[in-house]
Design a protein around this motif. Structure first.
Motif, PDB file in Angstrom:
ATOM      1  N   ILE A 134     -20.440  18.732 -11.606  1.00  0.00           N
ATOM      2  CA  ILE A 134     -20.583  17.619 -10.664  1.00  0.00           C
ATOM      3  C   ILE A 134     -19.228  17.242 -10.069  1.00  0.00           C
ATOM      4  CG2 ILE A 134     -20.197  15.557 -12.105  1.00  0.00           C
ATOM      5  CD1 ILE A 134     -23.249  15.905  -9.919  1.00  0.00           C
ATOM      6  N   CYS A 135     -18.158  17.550 -10.771  1.00  0.00           N
ATOM      7  CA  CYS A 135     -16.829  17.074 -10.348  1.00  0.00           C
ATOM      8  C   CYS A 135     -16.461  17.644  -8.987  1.00  0.00           C
ATOM      9  CB  CYS A 135     -15.772  17.473 -11.381  1.00  0.00           C
ATOM     10  SG  CYS A 135     -14.109  17.028 -10.844  1.00  0.00           S
ATOM     11  N   GLN A 136     -16.269  16.759  -7.998  1.00  0.00           N
ATOM     12  CA  GLN A 136     -15.983  17.261  -6.647  1.00  0.00           C
ATOM     13  C   GLN A 136     -14.594  17.859  -6.532  1.00  0.00           C
ATOM     14  OE1 GLN A 136     -15.820  14.339  -3.434  1.00  0.00           O
ATOM     15  NE2 GLN A 136     -15.684  12.669  -4.887  1.00  0.00           N
ATOM     16  N   VAL A 137     -13.742  17.516  -7.494  1.00  0.00           N
ATOM     17  CA  VAL A 137     -12.384  18.044  -7.440  1.00  0.00           C
ATOM     18  C   VAL A 137     -12.299  19.362  -8.216  1.00  0.00           C
ATOM     19  CG1 VAL A 137      -9.963  17.393  -7.717  1.00  0.00           C
ATOM     20  CG2 VAL A 137     -11.669  15.619  -7.423  1.00  0.00           C
ATOM     21  N   ASP A 138     -13.305  19.606  -9.043  1.00  0.00           N
ATOM     22  CA  ASP A 138     -13.388  20.844  -9.834  1.00  0.00           C
ATOM     23  C   ASP A 138     -12.191  20.986 -10.783  1.00  0.00           C
ATOM     24  OD1 ASP A 138     -14.997  22.938 -10.521  1.00  0.00           O
ATOM     25  OD2 ASP A 138     -14.403  24.269  -8.885  1.00  0.00           O
ATOM     26  N   VAL A 139     -11.965  19.967 -11.565  1.00  0.00           N
ATOM     27  CA  VAL A 139     -10.796  19.970 -12.457  1.00  0.00           C
ATOM     28  C   VAL A 139     -11.052  20.645 -13.809  1.00  0.00           C
ATOM     29  CG1 VAL A 139      -9.860  17.857 -11.444  1.00  0.00           C
ATOM     30  CG2 VAL A 139     -11.266  17.701 -13.488  1.00  0.00           C
ATOM     31  N   PHE A 140     -12.324  20.956 -14.097  1.00  0.00           N
ATOM     32  CA  PHE A 140     -12.644  21.590 -15.384  1.00  0.00           C
ATOM     33  C   PHE A 140     -12.967  23.073 -15.183  1.00  0.00           C
ATOM     34  CE2 PHE A 140     -14.623  17.312 -15.441  1.00  0.00           C
ATOM     35  CZ  PHE A 140     -13.993  16.734 -16.541  1.00  0.00           C
ATOM     36  N   ILE A 141     -12.887  23.827 -16.269  1.00  0.00           N
ATOM     37  CA  ILE A 141     -13.603  25.105 -16.319  1.00  0.00           C
ATOM     38  C   ILE A 141     -14.483  25.066 -17.566  1.00  0.00           C
ATOM     39  CG2 ILE A 141     -11.883  26.474 -15.058  1.00  0.00           C
ATOM     40  CD1 ILE A 141     -11.002  27.631 -17.795  1.00  0.00           C
ATOM     41  N   PRO A 154      -6.765  11.869 -18.114  1.00  0.00           N
ATOM     42  CA  PRO A 154      -7.899  11.081 -17.618  1.00  0.00           C
ATOM     43  C   PRO A 154      -9.175  11.236 -18.437  1.00  0.00           C
ATOM     44  CG  PRO A 154      -7.437  12.928 -16.141  1.00  0.00           C
ATOM     45  CD  PRO A 154      -6.305  12.860 -17.112  1.00  0.00           C
ATOM     46  N   ILE A 155      -9.400  12.422 -18.966  1.00  0.00           N
ATOM     47  CA  ILE A 155     -10.690  12.689 -19.602  1.00  0.00           C
ATOM     48  C   ILE A 155     -10.487  13.090 -21.053  1.00  0.00           C
ATOM     49  CG2 ILE A 155     -12.702  14.238 -19.593  1.00  0.00           C
ATOM     50  CD1 ILE A 155     -12.629  12.410 -17.133  1.00  0.00           C
ATOM     51  N   THR A 156     -11.286  12.477 -21.932  1.00  0.00           N
ATOM     52  CA  THR A 156     -11.319  12.976 -23.312  1.00  0.00           C
ATOM     53  C   THR A 156     -12.771  13.249 -23.687  1.00  0.00           C
ATOM     54  OG1 THR A 156     -11.306  10.680 -24.057  1.00  0.00           O
ATOM     55  CG2 THR A 156      -9.209  11.841 -24.144  1.00  0.00           C
ATOM     56  N   GLU A 167      -5.187  16.350 -11.039  1.00  0.00           N
ATOM     57  CA  GLU A 167      -5.969  16.339  -9.794  1.00  0.00           C
ATOM     58  C   GLU A 167      -7.148  15.380  -9.860  1.00  0.00           C
ATOM     59  OE1 GLU A 167      -6.931  20.462  -8.913  1.00  0.00           O
ATOM     60  OE2 GLU A 167      -4.835  21.045  -9.113  1.00  0.00           O
ATOM     61  N   CYS A 168      -7.411  14.828 -11.043  1.00  0.00           N
ATOM     62  CA  CYS A 168      -8.575  13.938 -11.222  1.00  0.00           C
ATOM     63  C   CYS A 168      -8.480  12.749 -10.277  1.00  0.00           C
ATOM     64  CB  CYS A 168      -8.639  13.451 -12.663  1.00  0.00           C
ATOM     65  SG  CYS A 168      -9.934  12.227 -12.947  1.00  0.00           S
ATOM     66  N   TYR A 169      -9.626  12.394  -9.705  1.00  0.00           N
ATOM     67  CA  TYR A 169      -9.715  11.307  -8.715  1.00  0.00           C
ATOM     68  C   TYR A 169     -10.189  10.017  -9.384  1.00  0.00           C
ATOM     69  CZ  TYR A 169     -11.723   9.096  -4.443  1.00  0.00           C
ATOM     70  OH  TYR A 169     -12.076   8.247  -3.421  1.00  0.00           O
ATOM     71  N   TYR A 170     -10.492  10.068 -10.642  1.00  0.00           N
ATOM     72  CA  TYR A 170     -10.920   8.882 -11.411  1.00  0.00           C
ATOM     73  C   TYR A 170     -12.153   8.229 -10.783  1.00  0.00           C
ATOM     74  CZ  TYR A 170      -6.496   9.441 -13.862  1.00  0.00           C
ATOM     75  OH  TYR A 170      -5.483   9.964 -14.599  1.00  0.00           O
ATOM     76  N   CYS A 171     -13.136   9.069 -10.447  1.00  0.00           N
ATOM     77  CA  CYS A 171     -14.343   8.521  -9.823  1.00  0.00           C
ATOM     78  C   CYS A 171     -15.426   8.205 -10.846  1.00  0.00           C
ATOM     79  CB  CYS A 171     -14.887   9.485  -8.773  1.00  0.00           C
ATOM     80  SG  CYS A 171     -15.546  11.016  -9.461  1.00  0.00           S
ATOM     81  N   GLY A 172     -15.368   8.890 -11.992  1.00  0.00           N
ATOM     82  CA  GLY A 172     -16.346   8.616 -13.047  1.00  0.00           C
ATOM     83  C   GLY A 172     -17.653   9.380 -12.920  1.00  0.00           C
ATOM     84  N   SER A 173     -17.781  10.246 -11.912  1.00  0.00           N
ATOM     85  CA  SER A 173     -19.058  10.961 -11.733  1.00  0.00           C
ATOM     86  C   SER A 173     -19.389  11.847 -12.935  1.00  0.00           C
ATOM     87  CB  SER A 173     -19.020  11.821 -10.471  1.00  0.00           C
ATOM     88  OG  SER A 173     -18.862  11.007  -9.341  1.00  0.00           O
ATOM     89  N   CYS A 174     -18.354  12.392 -13.561  1.00  0.00           N
ATOM     90  CA  CYS A 174     -18.593  13.257 -14.723  1.00  0.00           C
ATOM     91  C   CYS A 174     -19.210  12.451 -15.862  1.00  0.00           C
ATOM     92  CB  CYS A 174     -17.287  13.905 -15.176  1.00  0.00           C
ATOM     93  SG  CYS A 174     -15.935  12.722 -15.364  1.00  0.00           S
ATOM     94  N   VAL A 175     -18.761  11.232 -16.033  1.00  0.00           N
ATOM     95  CA  VAL A 175     -19.307  10.386 -17.102  1.00  0.00           C
ATOM     96  C   VAL A 175     -20.736   9.962 -16.735  1.00  0.00           C
ATOM     97  CG1 VAL A 175     -18.968   8.278 -18.461  1.00  0.00           C
ATOM     98  CG2 VAL A 175     -16.977   9.567 -17.639  1.00  0.00           C
ATOM     99  N   THR A 179     -15.187  10.551 -21.864  1.00  0.00           N
ATOM    100  CA  THR A 179     -14.635   9.224 -21.564  1.00  0.00           C
ATOM    101  C   THR A 179     -13.548   9.359 -20.509  1.00  0.00           C
ATOM    102  OG1 THR A 179     -15.015   8.627 -23.851  1.00  0.00           O
ATOM    103  CG2 THR A 179     -13.561   7.188 -22.623  1.00  0.00           C
ATOM    104  N   LEU A 180     -13.535   8.384 -19.595  1.00  0.00           N
ATOM    105  CA  LEU A 180     -12.491   8.338 -18.562  1.00  0.00           C
ATOM    106  C   LEU A 180     -11.515   7.218 -18.895  1.00  0.00           C
ATOM    107  CD1 LEU A 180     -11.487   9.142 -15.623  1.00  0.00           C
ATOM    108  CD2 LEU A 180     -12.970   7.315 -14.809  1.00  0.00           C
ATOM    109  N   ASN A 181     -10.234   7.529 -18.865  1.00  0.00           N
ATOM    110  CA  ASN A 181      -9.201   6.517 -19.108  1.00  0.00           C
ATOM    111  C   ASN A 181      -8.185   6.516 -17.985  1.00  0.00           C
ATOM    112  OD1 ASN A 181      -9.726   5.347 -21.782  1.00  0.00           O
ATOM    113  ND2 ASN A 181      -9.623   7.502 -22.406  1.00  0.00           N
TER     114      ASN A 181
HETATM  115  S1  SF4 Z   1     -13.460  11.267 -12.910  1.00  0.00           S
HETATM  116 FE1  SF4 Z   1     -14.233  12.313 -11.061  1.00  0.00          FE
HETATM  117  S2  SF4 Z   1     -12.527  13.594 -10.433  1.00  0.00           S
HETATM  118 FE2  SF4 Z   1     -12.095  13.008 -12.543  1.00  0.00          FE
HETATM  119  S3  SF4 Z   1     -12.964  14.635 -13.787  1.00  0.00           S
HETATM  120 FE3  SF4 Z   1     -14.557  13.092 -13.589  1.00  0.00          FE
HETATM  121  S4  SF4 Z   1     -15.781  13.773 -11.846  1.00  0.00           S
HETATM  122 FE4  SF4 Z   1     -13.824  14.865 -11.732  1.00  0.00          FE
END
Ligand code: SF4
Ligand SMILES: Cc1cc2nc3c(=O)[nH]c(=O)nc-3n(C[C@H](O)[C@H](O)[C@H](O)COP(=O)(O)OP(=O)(O)OC[C@H]3O[C@@H](n4cnc5c(N)ncnc54)[C@H](O)[C@@H]3O)c2cc1C
Ligand code: SF4
Lengths: 651, 99
Positions: free
Chosen positions: B35-42, B18-20, B58-66, B76-78
């Motif tokens: 910011i990621c509510q799912v906490d997928v990064f360290i 999902p993320i690059t 586990e990414c929810y593809y919400c885009g908040s990180c971007v 980038t979110l893909n």
């Molecule tokens: S898209 Fe949302 S869930 Fe996925 S890494 Fe970014 S903030 Fe987290």
């Protein structure tokens, strides 16, 4: 590539922190934030516990585009009572009349709050000046029914950060990355009261104990009960990955009463499988209402009103039919009953008879410019999960709404079709039973937002959050804060940490997969006592034999592991609730093979369920137990009405 | 009760990515991770480097990180390939001989 990393956060397993406040809010989505703000405005000390990061957490963290049922906005031509009553009738009375009325009555007040906090609720720049959905005086933009103007188009991406700033400004203590896991109670039977909660830091493992005179539950609703994909976990359901119903699970363990938990619907959304990214396919619903739809040849698909009259203009798609006062559309309105049915594209079967060809597309290029820009740019952009995932992404891929049409999948408009056993808690599902104070059956315990039964949307979450927060704050008065029972803390710590001490055990994904498969098999489209009991037996065996095998290496995985334990708890709650309803029910999407009856008068009621000494205890409340919504509301909210009128001017 | 073992995490692969990150643009501020509510990064063990996407599934593809990133293009979110909905140039019936 190195795939093994030392844990970057402190190891705080075994450490304990106790936090005391007048009011404790569990869940920092829209409902939780507003509950905290209401209590803080009343001068209470407030602690808010959020599993993610409050600034962008929850269903609406990344945004939302529709604000429904804002019946008290200055342009509305409907009353709160009219719309709340319409919802109750539309949902065959399996509807949360209390919460809907609060939403219809106070929702717009919350929107004005959001504007005060720095959120954007009107077209201040005049981007849509002259559009028929814009009120020139206030700059408010409307959706759906342009005649009656009670659903607003809003800039939802600005809201969560604005709420977060306000929480800080008011001195609310926000505990991000803390997962609430257990409600603390004292007393027993009818005297049971909530004394706070226990939780765990999801990065460090620290045990958190919260003592409070009043607690508000705002942790959304269960998910991943029937639908699970161990690869794309975050795409299994519509709501965020971490929102899986732990609020329900801890409530069930503590004896909280629920209702409508037997209701589930055939899956509507799962982008780990059949669906596409939300709002990312051509359709004419919700965010995309009322997009121009065409078939494979580019032939336009007609919109018709409730009487089947074909509509000639785009403008007519946003107007009630001749003789109709208003129509309903929104998150939980699928095919509304005749009195409330709005314009829709022609029925799919009729389209096939007339020779329309699949696939269908949404073609915004044929719409008036203002309508096109409202859908692509405003709605797709401000709606949750669209700013980056759809607007930016599709634009990067070359999509231009003036030149392209976007495909719709499957045969209908949902762009997915699920099997009967692939179920979801969607469309106003079950949840916590409550009274006119949004109080649960436990003293000192309130609930709001998607955790309530038959909840639906953002306006509902904000309005009920604020309402529950102020009722909780009012209840604190002389209430003594009690200590959380130390024996409970020890037990909860042992339960929480157990998977950290197991070696070479089972991963949480395996258990989630097993639960979902069991629920598809034993609690699918058709139910009977034998199947449901077999399902319970199987889930109990998972509890006994598999739960002790669960293992993990760090606090993040421990959080995921406990999510699945909560899913297991909720699955059993659902099976027990299904066992209590002995006949089929159309409004609850509940079908029994061992009864010939559907909605017999004696079963038209809210069946309630709670757990006592490990056993499910059933009860019932009449539909419309809440009485006349307007009278009952006014009786209990005179102070708010006066304060509200002083603040925003009387209606 | 303590947990006296070394804590560690294994990057858990998923079928999707999902993320690059563009490490030339990223300043390693970790705002996306926080910011990621799912906490997928360290956070990256190496300071100044992009966070590590530990749990891509586990990414929810919400885009908040971007949305929170201060450096345009650093993250980038893909969508997974299967979820990239199709679009085509608009067509009118008069373009189509069948009609
Ligand atoms: S898209 Fe949302 S869930 Fe996925 S890494 Fe970014 S903030 Fe987290
Ligand atoms: C993609 C999307 C788009 C939507 N669009 C609209 C729209 O345009 N208009 C509309 O009206 N509605 C919309 N909805 C529905 C609406 O967003 C929700 O109904 C509403 O936000 C619910 O608010 P809530 O506070 O009850 O729950 P949420 O906002 O989901 O918040 C629940 C919070 O609880 C936290 N939590 C969960 N478990 C725990 C735990 N154990 N401990 C601590 N915290 C916990 C979660 O992290 C989360 O932050 C949309 C929903 C989605 C998913
Ligand atoms: S927010 Fe942007 S700059 Fe900061 S670490 Fe993330 S990608 Fe890099």
């Amino acid at each position: 590539m190195n795939n093994v990393y030392a844990w970057p956060y402190a190891n705080e397993f075994g450490q304990r922190e106790t936090v005391r406040s007048d009011v404790l809010v569990l869940g920092g989505g829209l409902a939780g934030c507003f509950a905290a703000i209401a209590a803080a405005r009343k001068g209470r000390s407030v602690a808010l516990v959020e599993k993610g990061a409050t600034e962008r957490s929850g269903s609406a963290g990344s945004g939302f585009d529709h604000w429904e049922s804002a019946c008290s906005n200055p342009c509305s031509r409907v009353t709160p009572k009219e719309i709340a009553e319409a919802y109750i009738e539309e949902q065959d009375e399996y509807s949360n009349g209390i919460a809907h009325y609060i939403e219809c009555r106070e929702g717009y007040d919350r929107l004005l709050d959001l504007e005060d906090f720095g959120g954007k609720i009107r077209d201040t720049e005049g981007l849509f000046r002259g559009a028929e959905f814009r009120d020139e005086k206030t700059g408010l933009l409307f959706a759906y029914d342009y005649t009656n103007r009670f659903t607003l188009r809003v800039w939802g991406t600005t809201f969560k950060p604005a709420l977060y700033r306000e929480l800080k400004r008011l001195g609310v203590r926000v505990f991000d990355r803390v997962e609430a896991t257990c409600l603390a109670t004292a007393g027993s039977g009818g005297e049971k009261r909530c004394t706070g909660a226990i939780g765990m830091n999801t990065r460090t493992g620290k045990l958190m104990v919260f003592e409070a005179a009043a607690t508000v539950l705002a942790m959304s609703r269960p998910a991943r009960i029937w639908l699970f994909n161990p690869d794309l976990v975050g795409l299994c359901e519509f709501r965020p990955t971490q929102s899986i119903g732990s609020g329900h699970a801890m409530g069930w363990r503590a004896g909280v009463e629920f209702t409508m938990m037997e209701k589930s619907v055939r899956g509507e959304f799962s982008a780990a499988g059949r669906s596409f990214p939300p709002y990312g396919t051509g359709n004419n619903h919700n965010t995309w209402y009322a997009a121009t739809m065409v078939d494979a040849r580019g032939v336009e698909i007609p919109y018709v009103d409730r009487d089947g009259r074909e509509l000639k203009t785009v403008s007519e798609r946003y107007r009630p039919a001749p003789g109709q006062k208003f129509f309903l559309k929104g998150g939980v309105i699928d095919e509304a009953k005749y009195p409330y049915r709005g314009p829709e594209t022609l029925d799919y079967d009729e389209l096939m008879r007339r020779g329309y060809k699949l696939p269908f597309y949404a073609d915004l290029s044929r719409m008036p410019e203002m309508e096109r820009r409202a859908i692509w740019g405003l709605m797709v952009g401000e709606e949750g999960k669209t700013r980056i995932p759809i607007l930016e992404n599709y634009t990067r891929r070359g999509f231009d709404p003036e030149k392209h049409m976007l495909q719709s999948y499957g045969t209908g408009w949902q762009s997915a079709s699920f099997l009967g056993q692939e179920r979801q808690l969607f469309g106003a599902p079950g949840g916590i039973m409550h009274d006119w104070d949004l109080k649960t059956n436990l003293d000192g315990l309130y609930a709001a937002g998607d955790q309530l039964f038959a909840s639906d949307c953002c306006g509902f979450a904000c309005a009920t959050g604020y309402y529950a927060g102020r009722k909780a704050a009012d209840s604190v008065g002389g209430a003594e804060r009690e200590k959380v029972d130390p024996a409970l803390i020890d037990r909860e710590e042992a339960r929480l940490y157990a998977p950290m001490l197991v070696r070479d055990g089972m991963n949480w994904r395996e258990l989630n997969m097993a639960i979902s498969k069991a629920m598809q098999n034993y609690c699918g489209e058709f139910k009977c006592d034998e199947l449901l009991n077999e399902g319970l037996d199987l889930l109990n065996s998972y509890e006994r034999d598999s739960v002790p095998l669960l293992c993990c290496d760090n606090p993040h995985e421990l959080m995921r592991t406990h999510e699945v334990l909560d899913i297991l708890e909720v699955a059993r709650l659902i099976l027990n609730a299904c066992l209590l309803r002995k006949t089929s029910s159309a409004p609850l999407n509940f079908r029994r093979t061992d009864s010939d009856l559907t909605d017999p008068p004696q079963d038209r009621a809210f069946l309630t369920i709670r757990q006592e000494n490990g056993k499910a205890v059933g009860g019932r409340k009449p539909l419309r137990y809440f009485g006349d919504i307007e009278t009952e509301y006014i009786k209990r909210n005179e102070a708010y009405i006066a304060e509200r009128d002083a603040r925003y001017g009387s209606r | 009760m303590t947990v006296d073992k070394e804590l560690w995490a294994v990057r858990t692969p998923a079928s999707a990515r999902p993320i690059t990150f563009d490490s030339d643009r990223c300043i390693g501020c970790n705002r996306c991770a926080n910011i990621c509510q799912v906490d997928v990064f360290i956070p990256n063990p190496e300071k100044g480097k992009p966070p590590v996407l530990m749990w891509p599934g586990e990414c929810y593809y919400c885009g908040s990180c971007v949305m929170v990133c201060p450096r345009q293009g650093a993250i980038t979110l893909n969508h997974p390939l299967m979820n990239r909905a199709k679009f085509v140039p608009s067509r009118r019936p008069e373009d189509d001989p069948v009609c």
